[in-house]
Design an enzyme around this catalytic site. Structure first.
Site, PDB file in Angstrom:
ATOM      1  N   LYS A   1     -64.462 -68.707  80.811  1.00 44.65           N
ATOM      2  CA  LYS A   1     -65.295 -67.260  81.762  1.00 44.65           C
ATOM      3  C   LYS A   1     -66.262 -66.324  80.993  1.00 44.65           C
ATOM      4  CE  LYS A   1     -63.636 -63.752  83.977  1.00 44.65           C
ATOM      5  NZ  LYS A   1     -63.908 -62.380  83.743  1.00 44.65           N
ATOM      6  N   ASN A   2     -65.613 -66.004  80.745  1.00 41.01           N
ATOM      7  CA  ASN A   2     -66.300 -64.503  79.705  1.00 41.01           C
ATOM      8  C   ASN A   2     -67.848 -65.134  78.722  1.00 41.01           C
ATOM      9  OD1 ASN A   2     -65.109 -63.136  81.480  1.00 41.01           O
ATOM     10  ND2 ASN A   2     -63.946 -62.357  79.552  1.00 41.01           N
TER      11      ASN A   2
ATOM     12  N   ARG B   1     -68.906 -57.786  88.737  1.00 43.54           N
ATOM     13  CA  ARG B   1     -69.755 -57.285  87.731  1.00 43.54           C
ATOM     14  C   ARG B   1     -70.303 -57.541  86.253  1.00 43.54           C
ATOM     15  NH1 ARG B   1     -69.248 -54.220  83.920  1.00 43.54           N
ATOM     16  NH2 ARG B   1     -69.805 -51.791  83.485  1.00 43.54           N
TER      17      ARG B   1
ATOM     18  N   CYS C   1     -64.792 -49.953  90.345  1.00 46.62           N
ATOM     19  CA  CYS C   1     -63.677 -51.464  90.123  1.00 46.62           C
ATOM     20  C   CYS C   1     -62.426 -50.677  89.737  1.00 46.62           C
ATOM     21  CB  CYS C   1     -64.999 -52.085  88.769  1.00 46.62           C
ATOM     22  SG  CYS C   1     -63.359 -52.771  87.729  1.00 46.62           S
TER      23      CYS C   1
ATOM     24  N   ARG D   1     -66.560 -47.607  84.640  1.00 47.51           N
ATOM     25  CA  ARG D   1     -66.804 -49.314  83.587  1.00 47.51           C
ATOM     26  C   ARG D   1     -68.536 -48.787  84.309  1.00 47.51           C
ATOM     27  NH1 ARG D   1     -64.438 -54.824  84.441  1.00 47.51           N
ATOM     28  NH2 ARG D   1     -65.780 -55.288  82.905  1.00 47.51           N
ATOM     29  N   PRO D   2     -69.211 -47.978  83.462  1.00 48.85           N
ATOM     30  CA  PRO D   2     -70.504 -47.723  83.593  1.00 48.85           C
ATOM     31  C   PRO D   2     -71.373 -48.667  83.161  1.00 48.85           C
ATOM     32  CG  PRO D   2     -69.693 -46.261  81.866  1.00 48.85           C
ATOM     33  CD  PRO D   2     -68.719 -46.967  82.551  1.00 48.85           C
ATOM     34  N   ILE D   3     -72.649 -48.689  83.171  1.00 53.01           N
ATOM     35  CA  ILE D   3     -73.646 -49.793  82.371  1.00 53.01           C
ATOM     36  C   ILE D   3     -74.872 -49.051  81.544  1.00 53.01           C
ATOM     37  CG2 ILE D   3     -73.495 -51.325  83.514  1.00 53.01           C
ATOM     38  CD1 ILE D   3     -76.515 -50.615  84.692  1.00 53.01           C
ATOM     39  N   ASP D   4     -74.470 -47.703  81.010  1.00 57.60           N
ATOM     40  CA  ASP D   4     -75.749 -46.584  80.396  1.00 57.60           C
ATOM     41  C   ASP D   4     -75.624 -46.995  79.115  1.00 57.60           C
ATOM     42  OD1 ASP D   4     -72.089 -46.036  80.340  1.00 57.60           O
ATOM     43  OD2 ASP D   4     -72.920 -44.644  78.686  1.00 57.60           O
ATOM     44  N   LEU D   5     -74.343 -47.852  78.220  1.00 62.40           N
ATOM     45  CA  LEU D   5     -74.524 -48.690  77.091  1.00 62.40           C
ATOM     46  C   LEU D   5     -76.057 -50.074  77.342  1.00 62.40           C
ATOM     47  CD1 LEU D   5     -71.333 -48.517  75.738  1.00 62.40           C
ATOM     48  CD2 LEU D   5     -72.904 -47.396  74.971  1.00 62.40           C
TER      49      LEU D   5
ATOM     50  N   ASP E   1     -57.988 -58.131  77.427  1.00 61.41           N
ATOM     51  CA  ASP E   1     -57.736 -59.142  79.157  1.00 61.41           C
ATOM     52  C   ASP E   1     -55.965 -59.852  79.045  1.00 61.41           C
ATOM     53  OD1 ASP E   1     -60.326 -58.645  80.704  1.00 61.41           O
ATOM     54  OD2 ASP E   1     -60.878 -60.180  79.735  1.00 61.41           O
TER      55      ASP E   1
ATOM     56  N   ILE F   1     -58.911 -49.849  76.028  1.00 61.47           N
ATOM     57  CA  ILE F   1     -60.186 -50.105  76.343  1.00 61.47           C
ATOM     58  C   ILE F   1     -60.790 -49.574  77.883  1.00 61.47           C
ATOM     59  CG2 ILE F   1     -62.045 -52.218  76.845  1.00 61.47           C
ATOM     60  CD1 ILE F   1     -61.460 -51.705  74.037  1.00 61.47           C
TER      61      ILE F   1
ATOM     62  N   ARG G   1     -60.690 -66.083  90.602  1.00 63.03           N
ATOM     63  CA  ARG G   1     -62.070 -65.457  90.209  1.00 63.03           C
ATOM     64  C   ARG G   1     -62.233 -66.108  88.782  1.00 63.03           C
ATOM     65  NH1 ARG G   1     -62.749 -59.810  89.234  1.00 63.03           N
ATOM     66  NH2 ARG G   1     -63.703 -60.365  87.509  1.00 63.03           N
TER      67      ARG G   1
HETATM   68  C1  UD1 Z   1     -65.951 -57.367  78.933  1.00 64.90           C
HETATM   69  C2  UD1 Z   1     -65.352 -58.777  80.035  1.00 64.90           C
HETATM   70  C3  UD1 Z   1     -63.860 -58.561  80.557  1.00 64.90           C
HETATM   71  C4  UD1 Z   1     -63.611 -57.904  78.715  1.00 64.90           C
HETATM   72  C5  UD1 Z   1     -64.125 -56.043  78.604  1.00 64.90           C
HETATM   73  C6  UD1 Z   1     -63.217 -55.647  76.646  1.00 64.90           C
HETATM   74  C7  UD1 Z   1     -67.284 -60.246  80.478  1.00 64.90           C
HETATM   75  C8  UD1 Z   1     -67.870 -61.074  81.550  1.00 64.90           C
HETATM   76  N1  UD1 Z   1     -66.469 -59.532  80.570  1.00 64.90           N
HETATM   77  O1  UD1 Z   1     -66.415 -56.519  80.528  1.00 64.90           O
HETATM   78  O2  UD1 Z   1     -63.187 -59.201  80.835  1.00 64.90           O
HETATM   79  O3  UD1 Z   1     -62.106 -57.226  79.611  1.00 64.90           O
HETATM   80  O4  UD1 Z   1     -65.328 -56.924  77.858  1.00 64.90           O
HETATM   81  O5  UD1 Z   1     -63.206 -57.348  75.867  1.00 64.90           O
HETATM   82  O6  UD1 Z   1     -67.423 -60.930  79.336  1.00 64.90           O
HETATM   83  N2  UD1 Z   1     -68.966 -49.099  78.733  1.00 64.90           N
HETATM   84  C9  UD1 Z   1     -69.387 -48.068  79.058  1.00 64.90           C
HETATM   85  N3  UD1 Z   1     -70.464 -48.369  79.065  1.00 64.90           N
HETATM   86  C10 UD1 Z   1     -71.781 -49.444  79.297  1.00 64.90           C
HETATM   87  C11 UD1 Z   1     -70.604 -50.480  79.191  1.00 64.90           C
HETATM   88  C12 UD1 Z   1     -69.608 -50.582  78.812  1.00 64.90           C
HETATM   89  O7  UD1 Z   1     -68.812 -47.100  78.642  1.00 64.90           O
HETATM   90  O8  UD1 Z   1     -72.422 -49.399  79.331  1.00 64.90           O
HETATM   91  C13 UD1 Z   1     -67.438 -49.231  78.392  1.00 64.90           C
HETATM   92  C14 UD1 Z   1     -66.405 -49.667  79.642  1.00 64.90           C
HETATM   93  O9  UD1 Z   1     -66.451 -48.885  80.633  1.00 64.90           O
HETATM   94  C15 UD1 Z   1     -64.947 -50.007  79.210  1.00 64.90           C
HETATM   95  C16 UD1 Z   1     -65.565 -50.389  77.572  1.00 64.90           C
HETATM   96  O10 UD1 Z   1     -67.113 -49.691  76.921  1.00 64.90           O
HETATM   97  O11 UD1 Z   1     -64.394 -49.176  78.058  1.00 64.90           O
HETATM   98  C17 UD1 Z   1     -65.522 -51.911  77.309  1.00 64.90           C
HETATM   99  O12 UD1 Z   1     -66.770 -52.300  77.759  1.00 64.90           O
HETATM  100  P1  UD1 Z   1     -67.236 -53.835  77.967  1.00 64.90           P
HETATM  101  O13 UD1 Z   1     -66.927 -54.134  76.840  1.00 64.90           O
HETATM  102  O14 UD1 Z   1     -68.780 -53.645  78.124  1.00 64.90           O
HETATM  103  O15 UD1 Z   1     -66.538 -54.987  79.411  1.00 64.90           O
HETATM  104  P2  UD1 Z   1     -67.227 -56.013  79.906  1.00 64.90           P
HETATM  105  O16 UD1 Z   1     -69.339 -56.159  79.373  1.00 64.90           O
HETATM  106  O17 UD1 Z   1     -68.059 -55.685  80.881  1.00 64.90           O
END
Ligand code: UD1
Length: 426
Positions: free
Chosen positions: A22-23, A95, A119, A124-128, A309, A331, A401
């Site tokens: 899936k991922n 997401r 969530c 789970r922000p998207i700032d990065l 996961d 995580i 899902r």
């Molecule tokens: C992906 C996987 C999810 C898995 C996760 C960690 C997909 C579709 N989903 O999620 O199944 O559990 O990797 O292996 O591939 N973070 C920030 N800011 C950001 C982005 C992330 O602070 O902009 C934080 C998150 O809150 C979390 C950590 O970084 O604590 C890791 O998240 P991330 O690796 O981004 O996970 P996803 O890509 O959302």
């Protein structure tokens, strides 16, 4: 709404076919927005999340057709981008919709994505994601719950991106934007997850120049002249690990056909330490039990460490392991929602901050339980497979899902499991 009924107690024995991950599938599908050339994906997993991604991509102008003799191949073609907006209703449902941000922005010069918001497993922000795209020159505003990203008139330009924290999705968004930006991009502290490498390999097949695949530094050429590409999606290491946990918790033996053993080292090592006997062959992993289950200590981490996961599924197994186990979740905050449901089935678990302590019990007892997120739901399925009596799991849309044909696959290895209409209880 449906529920799943499981009568526990049978050891699971037989063979399970592992799907495409899936991922891996979700970013690969989003990558089709980068080009007007066809991208064909083999071993496409038919899941709630991939269906949501297809619905989003179709709205954005992607034509989707089954490809080749096998219906599990899809051809995706984006002759032109029809819309640059990912609406709230789709992003809210999944997401990972945010993965269209990079490709849309670099192909069309603009993108509007609803903010994913909170969530079930943390904020789970998207700032990065946004910071990386800003490094490539994007101008980003937040307005009315939407992220509005614009490329400068000459388009995004290659740059050095250094992630302050490892993020799978942000690495994928940055990588997809970088292959079409002008000039070279260097991505440092990139996620090394196998699904990121799978995306990089597909982008390479599409014509991109990427060095350092599978490492934490990716060097991307930019200005890609795309060509048609076919890619076979990596096997799902989490689905495979989940069925492996099923063999272990029930004392059975399952052959996981098509499991990506190389990408599962941490999971297999932990399962071995708990009591699994594991045999590896080129295209399968066979998991059985070597004796009584024993307690262990595990921390989740970024790849190649033990994956978050798999945390909930491992916890279900540890509920029946002799001694005291400890799991630290590094995580995601708030990823222990399965604990209270497992406790209702007789487990002894105490959560302190990011750590859970599990005192093994001799048996679990069937109970009505509620799925709270995708992987948490599978931990309840595992506990129910081992428990005495019939358990009823509600809110199974979480399972759908990310696990395709779950009942059929489990029935084939001897489980007594069926989907039924809910009886009105909440
Ligand atoms: C992906 C996987 C999810 C898995 C996760 C960690 C997909 C579709 N989903 O999620 O199944 O559990 O990797 O292996 O591939 N973070 C920030 N800011 C950001 C982005 C992330 O602070 O902009 C934080 C998150 O809150 C979390 C950590 O970084 O604590 C890791 O998240 P991330 O690796 O981004 O996970 P996803 O890509 O959302």
């Amino acid at each position: 709404m449906d529920c799943i009924r499981i009568r526990g107690g049978q050891p699971l024995r037989g063979r399970v076919e592992i799907d495409g991950a899936k991922n891996a599938a979700l970013p690969l599908m989003a990558a089709s927005l980068l080009t007007d050339q066809p991208v064909t994906l083999a071993r496409y997993p038919e899941l709630g999340d991939t269906r949501s991604m297809l619905a989003l991509l179709r709205r954005l102008g992607v034509e989707v057709t089954p490809a080749g003799p096998c219906s599990r191949s899809l051809a995706l073609v984006t002759r032109r981008v029809a819309s640059t907006t990912a609406d709230y209703d789709l992003v809210r449902r999944m997401r990972a919709s945010v993965l269209v941000l990079g490709p849309l922005l670099v192909r069309s010069g603009q993108a509007e994505i609803s903010l994913p918001g909170g969530c079930a497993i943390g904020t789970r922000p998207i700032d990065l994601h946004l910071r990386a795209l800003a490094d490539l020159g994007a101008v980003i505003d937040l307005e009315g719950g939407y992220v509005r990203a614009r490329a400068p008139r000459q388009g995004l330009r290659g740059a050095r991106i250094r992630f302050a924290q490892v993020s799978v999705g942000a690495t994928e968004n940055a990588l997809m934007a970088a292959v079409l930006a002008r000039g070279e991009t260097r991505i440092e502290n990139a996620a090394r997850e196998p699904e990121v490498a799978d995306l990089a390999q597909c982008l390479t097949a599409m014509g991109a120049g990427i060095e350092g695949i599978g490492t934490s530094t990716l060097q991307v050429q930019g200005d890609t002249a795309f060509r048609p590409a076919s890619h076979r999606i990596l096997g799902d290491r989490i689905e495979a690990g989940s069925y492996a946990a099923g063999a272990l918790i029930t004392g059975g033996r399952i052959e996981l056909a098509g499991a990506p053993a190389d990408a599962m080292t941490a999971t297999l090592d932990v399962l071995r330490s708990v009591g699994a006997r594991i045999e590896l062959s080129p295209d399968a992993v066979v998991v059985g039990r070597s004796g009584a289950l024993t307690a262990t200590e595990v921390e989740t981490g970024v790849y190649p460490a033990f994956p978050t996961d798999m945390q909930a599924q491992l916890m279900a197994v540890l509920c029946l392991a002799g001694g005291r186990s400890r799991i630290v979740e590094n995580i995601f905050e708030n990823r222990f929602m399965h604990v209270s449901e497992l406790v209702r089935m007789g487990a002894r678990i105490r959560v302190r901050g990011r750590a859970a302590e599990i005192d093994g019990v001799r048996k679990l007892l069937a109970a009505p339980v509620m799925a709270t997120d995708l992987r948490a739901s599978l931990s309840l399925v595992l506990a129910a497979l081992a428990a005495e009596g019939e358990s009823v799991i509600r809110r199974v849309y979480h399972l759908d899902r990310g696990y395709s044909r779950l009942e059929a696959k489990l029935q084939a290895v001897g489980a007594t499991i069926r989907r039924a209409a809910e009886d009105g209880e909440t």
